[in-house]
Scaffold this motif. Structure first.
Motif, short mmCIF file in Angstrom:
data_model
loop_
_atom_site.label_atom_id
_atom_site.label_comp_id
_atom_site.label_asym_id
_atom_site.label_seq_id
_atom_site.Cartn_x
_atom_site.Cartn_y
_atom_site.Cartn_z
N HIS A 133 0.87 -1.18 0.00
CA HIS A 133 0.00 0.00 0.00
C HIS A 133 0.91 1.23 0.00
CE1 HIS A 133 -3.51 2.28 2.22
NE2 HIS A 133 -3.13 2.89 1.11
N ILE A 134 0.75 2.09 -1.01
CA ILE A 134 1.60 3.27 -1.15
C ILE A 134 0.74 4.52 -1.06
CG2 ILE A 134 3.28 4.46 -2.61
CD1 ILE A 134 2.67 1.08 -3.76
N TYR A 143 11.53 -2.88 -10.11
CA TYR A 143 11.77 -2.14 -8.87
C TYR A 143 11.36 -2.94 -7.64
CZ TYR A 143 11.64 1.37 -12.57
OH TYR A 143 11.84 2.05 -13.74
N ASP A 144 12.18 -2.85 -6.59
CA ASP A 144 11.81 -3.53 -5.34
C ASP A 144 11.28 -2.56 -4.28
OD1 ASP A 144 14.22 -2.30 -4.82
OD2 ASP A 144 15.27 -4.12 -4.20
N TRP A 145 11.59 -1.27 -4.39
CA TRP A 145 11.00 -0.26 -3.51
C TRP A 145 9.97 0.54 -4.29
CZ3 TRP A 145 15.53 2.64 -0.57
CH2 TRP A 145 16.12 1.75 0.34
N THR A 146 8.89 0.87 -3.62
CA THR A 146 7.90 1.81 -4.18
C THR A 146 7.44 2.68 -3.03
OG1 THR A 146 7.15 0.02 -5.64
CG2 THR A 146 5.83 2.04 -5.60
N VAL A 197 9.08 7.37 -5.49
CA VAL A 197 10.49 7.00 -5.57
C VAL A 197 10.57 5.48 -5.61
CG1 VAL A 197 12.69 6.97 -4.34
CG2 VAL A 197 11.35 9.08 -4.44
N VAL A 198 11.39 4.96 -6.53
CA VAL A 198 11.56 3.51 -6.66
C VAL A 198 13.05 3.18 -6.66
CG1 VAL A 198 9.41 3.17 -7.95
CG2 VAL A 198 11.51 3.67 -9.20
N ALA A 203 12.69 0.94 3.18
CA ALA A 203 12.33 2.36 3.12
C ALA A 203 10.94 2.50 3.72
CB ALA A 203 12.34 2.87 1.68
N ALA A 204 10.77 3.48 4.59
CA ALA A 204 9.47 3.71 5.22
C ALA A 204 8.45 4.12 4.18
CB ALA A 204 9.59 4.78 6.30
N THR A 205 7.23 3.64 4.34
CA THR A 205 6.16 4.02 3.42
C THR A 205 5.32 5.13 4.02
OG1 THR A 205 4.74 2.30 4.35
CG2 THR A 205 6.04 1.74 2.41
#
Length: 713
Positions: free
Chosen positions: A612-613, A658-661, A676-677, A711-713
């Motif tokens: 969830h972003i 991408y592994d970060w979103t 940011v990814v 990375a914190a969401t």
């Protein structure tokens, strides 16, 4: 100007404005609610002195005599025609005279019938028999000590009620509007039809009942501090959510643009509760309560006498309630709100004044709109200034909750476009809300526009270091230490700056939320979930990467998936959380600062995703939105304020590399949130500039990010 400075200036301006109002209203300072007195904008179309909410403020600040217990109204129904296929002896009917015309059509006149109390009447007939507005007419006359009055019309429109395909509408009886006849002795109605008279035609005579006990009270619902005790439904098991598509329950680049103060929200009205008009909650059909979405509001009127007293208003509302439920077969009173000529706002349909409760007011458009009805007949009389100001205050607040600008000229409502604020006649062939009130809708719209405070408090916030651009919170894989990665602007080129140590150990933590200004002190905060007991802990930001000690915020979050800090979804000035309990639906957890969260409620049916972003105001309206990721797919779900999320749409981007979103507030200060990814395997950090249509060209903003594992969401 730093964010904290901008917020400080804003707060000072607000306090100065309140000080001026307080000086003007000193005699009543103990009871006047200052948060409903908006400061008119410069150059207002209404001119400066006339745009105040002074009349409404007086109405909201003077106690009224109201019932303190439920009052049971009595509805007596008198048959005017026989049910379909039935034979009834004339003596069993209330009709004294029935005339059949040679070329079809009929006229039916009831015999004189007794009225008790400050009474009301209405006429209904068999479900499924529809008559156009001009094919049937109704008149009423009354008798008191001065004899019989003249015949006057009863308003009937076949498009006022629940949507016919809804559970509520499938058994509802067609009928007239209820007409308050007042303190009279007898009443007669006359029905004139171009066709055969409707089957099972009934005259309803309503006695509103007398309260056993009363008290002088201020409005009970303080929308500045809504919770389960203030008429808000948190979750009573009567529906499966909001905006889920099922239909069963929807920058100028300057430093000043950094003012994301959550304290900027639309002034909140005070509302008399259902209990204060004596609602008997046993009467309504509880399982029929459902929610959907709010895209616009409609102005109605109740079409009754205009000379009622303050003390008679609760009885008038009870009469409408009883007629809608007992005679029309609706689940509850049709209107979401009512307003009297004194400027007092009353809660209508049950379900929470801040929730998108589906009413029965504007046929075909109930799912996507709310309505407030003015008590009176405004085909005959002009509305009072207090009433207009009450409309402005309520519509400004209610629309702002759902992210709708009061001045919007184009809102999609079920099947066509409307303005944000409309008269009933804009949706149907009806005189409602009367020519004099309809003529004042531009005034209502302007009052609502000036009362709305914008959406700055509902933006996505991600600024822990207190710099011009937003930043990221990451965890170093080697030791679990948290660092802030500021994003810096170098002549229009964005790059990740040097890491800022926070001294925060996130070892063993799997959920870290960049919570925005959770405590509204001017600095962004962090929330984590304890992996053992599922409790949430808050670390309050102090500016420049400094933080206070952890404090326990809430419990009961073990197993809640897709947990995210979504910004001020509820529109009350406090950031909120959203998450999906195991096996359940997506829920909103309204924030209340350092005091934790209020009781949750359904925001959408379960969403199939693994991340969830939160993304802030992505689609351009005033409500925060959310992105959800499943494998390489990214879906955008528009927010509907307190209603939660509307149905999602797929964005045209492949997320597999991408592994970060991570959703992030406006990096380029363009007025739109970004994403940011991190590219898998390379440690490259990319900025995906957001727009209402998707993403712009991606920008490389950093390298060497392999050393961070979260990375914190």
């Amino acid at each position: 100007m730093q964010p904290s400075q901008a917020r400080f200036v804003t707060v000072c301006q607000q306090l100065l404005a309140l000080g001026v109002v307080l000086a003007l209203l000193t005699p009543a300072a103990g009871v006047i609610s200052l948060d409903v007195v908006p400061r008119p904008p410069v150059g207002s179309a209404l001119g400066d002195p006339q745009v105040s909410m002074a009349a409404y403020v007086r109405a909201a600040s003077v106690p009224s005599r109201v019932p303190t217990d439920a009052v049971d109204p009595e509805v007596k129904e008198y048959p005017l025609t026989a049910p379909a296929g039935a034979r009834v002896a004339p003596g069993k009917l209330a009709a004294a005279r029935s005339v059949i015309r040679p070329r079809g059509g009929s006229e039916i006149t009831s015999r004189p019938l007794p009225v008790t109390g400050y009474g009301a009447v209405g006429v209904t007939w068999r479900h499924g028999e529809r008559y156009a507005d001009d094919a049937i007419s109704f008149q009423v006359r009354t008798r008191d000590e001065n004899g019989w009055s003249a015949w006057t019309g009863i308003e009937y429109h076949d498009d006022h009620g629940p949507d016919p395909d809804s559970p509520e509408g499938r058994h509802a009886r067609p009928g007239t509007e209820p007409v308050v006849v007042g303190d009279v002795d007898e009443v007669q109605v006359r029905v004139d039809s171009e066709l055969a008279a409707p089957s099972d035609l009934k005259l309803a005579v309503i006695e509103p009942g007398q309260a056993r006990r009363t008290a002088r009270e201020l409005p009970a619902i303080d929308t500045d501090a809504l919770d389960g005790d203030d008429g808000v439904v948190t979750d009573d098991g009567t529906g499966d959510g909001t905006g889920d598509g099922t239909g069963e329950e929807t920058g100028d680049g300057t430093e000043d643009a950094l003012d994301l103060s959550a304290a900027q929200f639309t002034p909140k009205p005070k509302i008399y509760s259902r209990a204060q008009w004596g609602a008997d909650e046993r009467m309504r059909d509880k399982p029929s309560l459902h929610y959907y979405e709010v895209h616009a509001g409609f102005v109605h009127h109740t079409v009754n006498a205009n000379n009622y007293t303050r003390a008679q208003v609760p009885g008038i509302i009870r009469s409408i309630y009883a007629y809608h439920v007992k005679s029309r077969g609706w689940s509850d009173i049709g209107y979401n709100f009512l307003v009297d000529r004194f400027g007092r706002i009353w809660e209508g349909r049950y379900g929470g004044v801040d929730r998108p409760v589906v009413g029965a007011h504007t046929l075909g458009y109930n799912d996507n709109a709310f309505a407030m009805s003015a008590i009176g007949n405004f085909e005959l009389r002009k509305p009072t200034r207090a009433m207009l100001e009450a409309y402005g205050a309520l519509f400004a607040w209610k629309l702002s909750l759902h992210g709708v600008k009061a001045g919007s000229m184009k809102q999609w409502v079920t099947k066509r476009y409307f303005k944000a604020i409309n008269g009933h006649r804009d949706a149907a062939s009806t005189a409602c809300p009367g020519r004099y009130l309809y003529a004042k809708i531009p005034t209502i719209r302007e009052l609502a526009v000036q009362a709305q405070r914008g959406w700055s408090g509902r933006e996505l916030e991600s600024n822990l270091a207190g710099t011009r651009q937003p930043d990221l919170l990451v965890r170093r894989a080697s030791d679990g230490q948290a660092f802030i990665l500021p994003i810096k602007d170098k002549n229009g080129t964005y790059k990740v700056g040097s890491p800022i140590a926070t001294g925060i150990d996130l070892t063993g933590i799997s959920i870290v939320l960049n919570a925005g200004d959770w405590d509204r002190n001017g600095y962004s905060d962090i929330i984590i979930r304890n992996p053992g007991n599922g409790a949430l802990y808050l670390k309050r930001g102090l500016g420049k990467g400094k933080f206070a000690a952890w404090q326990k915020l809430a419990t009961g979050f073990r197993g809640v998936r897709l947990l995210a800090a979504v910004g001020d979804m509820t529109g009350d000035g406090w950031p909120d959380l959203m998450g999906q309990p195991k096996g359940g639906a997506m829920r909103i957890y309204p924030g209340k600062g350092v005091d934790g969260v209020r009781a949750s409620y359904v925001a959408h049916r379960a969403i199939d995703a693994f991340r969830h972003i939160p993304i802030g105001r992505w689609n351009g309206d005033g409500a925060p939105d959310s992105l959800f990721r499943k494998n390489g797919t990214l879906m955008m779900f528009p927010g509907n304020g307190p209603g939660g999320l509307m149905d999602g749409r797929k964005l045209n981007i492949n997320m597999k590399p991408y592994d970060w979103t991570v959703g992030i507030s406006d990096v380029g200060l363009t007025g739109h949130s970004d994403v940011v990814v991190r590219k898998r395997g390379t440690g490259q950090l990319w900025l995906l500039p957001g727009s209402t249509k998707g993403f712009g060209t991606k920008v490389l903003i950093g390298r060497g990010m392999k050393k961070y594992d979260m990375a914190a969401t």
